[in-house]
Motif scaffolding. Structure first.
Motif, short mmCIF file in Angstrom:
data_model
loop_
_atom_site.label_atom_id
_atom_site.label_comp_id
_atom_site.label_asym_id
_atom_site.label_seq_id
_atom_site.Cartn_x
_atom_site.Cartn_y
_atom_site.Cartn_z
N MET A 42 0.83 -1.21 0.00
CA MET A 42 0.00 0.00 0.00
C MET A 42 0.87 1.26 0.00
O MET A 42 0.49 2.29 -0.57
N VAL A 43 2.03 1.17 0.63
CA VAL A 43 2.95 2.30 0.65
C VAL A 43 3.71 2.41 -0.66
O VAL A 43 3.96 3.51 -1.18
N ILE A 44 4.10 1.25 -1.20
CA ILE A 44 4.86 1.23 -2.45
C ILE A 44 3.89 1.32 -3.62
O ILE A 44 3.35 0.31 -4.09
N ARG A 45 3.64 2.50 -4.09
CA ARG A 45 2.71 2.67 -5.21
C ARG A 45 3.49 2.68 -6.51
O ARG A 45 4.71 2.65 -6.53
N ASP A 46 2.78 2.71 -7.61
CA ASP A 46 3.41 2.73 -8.93
C ASP A 46 3.91 4.15 -9.23
O ASP A 46 3.15 5.02 -9.66
N TYR A 47 5.18 4.38 -8.98
CA TYR A 47 5.75 5.70 -9.19
C TYR A 47 5.99 5.96 -10.67
O TYR A 47 6.31 5.06 -11.44
#
Length: 349
Positions: free
Chosen positions: A246-251
C-alpha cells in the motif's frame, strides 16, 4: 531444553548419531534434519526433506545459528543480558578469528597430541592401514605472496591507499565523485509504526554519522560527497505484505532513487513462497527502485561497522563506484575475488 520449558516448536535441529564402538572417542556425527513441528513425550516430529520423521529428543540439538542462540539466551537469562553477551562476542570477533592466533592454537594442540619425542606418531588399524601425524606443520613450497591491493579514488590514480579502503573514502571521497549524478538522492523509508523512534534515529546516524567512530564519522552524506539525502518516512501498521504494498505505489517521474525498508527478524524463518521479503523486493525491482532491507534488530542495535557497511551498499545500489583496483593491459579477462571475513574486513586477490 524441553524440560526447562523452552519452546522448541519451529526450531531448526541437528540429529546427532554416535558411530558404533566410538562412544566417548569421537564426537557424534551431526546432521541437519529440519525443524520441529510437534513434541509428544520424549519424541519430536521433525519436518525434513523426506517428510515428517520422529526422533528422540535426546538425539537432537538446536542448530547453532545466531538466531537460535540469541533466542535461547533470551529465554535462559533476559533480553538485555542476551544482547550484552552477543555484543561482547561481536566486539571480540576479530580477535577470536585472528589467523595468527588460530594457527598458534592449532600448533599447540598438535604438540600436545602428536609429539613423541620429536618423531611423528604412527596410527594403524586392524586391516594394516596406517599413517603418521607430525606435530610440525607441513611446509608448502609452491606458495604465492598476497600483497595488499592499491585502492584508487580518482580517475588520475593520484588519490590511492593500500590499507583499508574506508580510510581512502574518508580522505578522498568516492572514485566517481566528480561525475556521480545522484547527488541529492530521495529515499523512501518504511518502518513499523511502533518502531518509528528507533528507525528515525537509525536513519539520522546513517546520514550524519557517529562522531566518535573510526570508519563512519562523516556519515553517508559527507563520506560519499552527496549534497543532501532526503528520507521520506512512511509507516505500516503491521508487517504484512499488503501494508508494505500500500505504501509502495506505482511511481512515475517522482519515484525514489532508493528504498530503505525495516523488516522483522522472523521474516528469515518464513518459507520463500510466503516471505514478504521476496515479494516486496520483486515489486520494487519491477519499478526499477533498488532496495536496502534492515531488520528491526539492526535498527535497535546498530553500530559504526553496521552503518559503514550499509552506507557502502547504498552508494553502490545508487550506481556509484566507491573505488577501483589497478589493472594491467591484457587480452585476458581478470577476475577479482573479494573474501569478506567477519571482523577482519576484506581480502582482495
Amino acid at each position: 531444553m524441553h524440560a526447562e520449558g523452552y519452546n522448541l516448536i519451529g526450531v531448526e535441529v541437528l540429529y546427532a548419531e554416535t558411530l558404533p564402538g566410538l562412544d566417548n572417542i569421537l564426537a557424534p556425527n551431526e546432521e541437519f534434519v529440519g525443524e520441529i513441528i510437534e513434541i509428544t513425550g520424549k519424541k519430536a516430529v521433525v519436518n525434513t526433506n523426506e517428510g515428517e520423521k520422529e526422533y528422540s529428543l535426546n538425539e537432537l540439538f538446536i542448530r547453532k545459528t545466531k538466531h537460535n542462540i540469541r533466542n535461547y539466551l533470551t529465554f535462559a537469562t533476559s533480553q538485555q543480558k542476551s544482547d550484552e553477551v552477543l555484543s561482547v562476542i561481536e566486539r571480540k570477533r576479530s580477535d577470536i578469528y585472528n589467523p595468527k592466533k588460530l594457527y598458534k592454537e592449532i600448533a599447540n594442540i598438535a604438540k600436545a597430541l602428536f609429539n613423541d619425542k620429536g618423531s611423528p606418531i604412527l596410527f594403524q588399524n586392524k586391516e594394516g592401514f596406517c599413517f603418521t601425524v607430525d606435530s610440525n606443520p607441513l611446509v608448502v613450497s609452491n606458495t604465492i605472496e598476497l600483497k595488499n591491493p592499491t585502492f584508487i579514488f580518482d580517475p588520475a590514480a593520484i588519490k590511492t591507499t593500500n590499507t583499508n579502503p574506508h580510510n581512502g573514502l574518508n580522505n578522498f571521497g568516492p572514485y566517481d565523485s566528480s561525475i556521480f549524478d545522484i547527488k541529492s538522492p530521495n529515499v523512501l523509508c518504511i518502518c513499523n509504526k511502533t518502531t518509528r523512534g528507533s528507525f528515525t534515529k537509525f536513519l539520522s546516524n546513517l546520514k550524519e554519522g557517529l562522531p566518535q567512530s573510526k570508519y563512519f564519522q562523516k556519515g553517508l552524506q559527507k563520506k560519499y560527497d552527496l549534497h543532501n539525502v532526503t528520507f521520506n518516512i512512511k509507516e505500516v501498521q503491521n508487517n504484512m505484505l499488503s501494508d508494505y504494498l500500500m505504501v509502495i505505489r506505482d511511481y512515475d517521474d517522482n519515484k525514489p532513487h532508493l528504498a530503505i525498508i525495516e523488516i522483522p527478524e522472523n521474516f528469515k524463518l518464513l518459507k520463500d513462497e510466503d516471505n514478504p521479503y521476496y515479494q516486496i523486493k520483486a515489486k520494487l525491482l519491477a519499478l526499477e527502485i533498488p532496495v536496502q532491507f534492515v531488520t528491526s534488530r539492526i535498527v535497535n542495535n546498530h553500530n559504526e561497522y553496521i552503518l559503514n557497511n550499509i552506507g557502502l551498499q547504498i552508494y553502490a545500489k545508487l550506481g556509484g563506484t566507491p573505488w577501483v583496483l589497478p589493472t594491467q593491459r591484457s587480452v585476458d579477462r581478470e577476475l577479482v575475488i573479494v573474501l569478506v571475513i567477519a571482523g577482519l574486513g576484506k581480502i582482495n586477490m
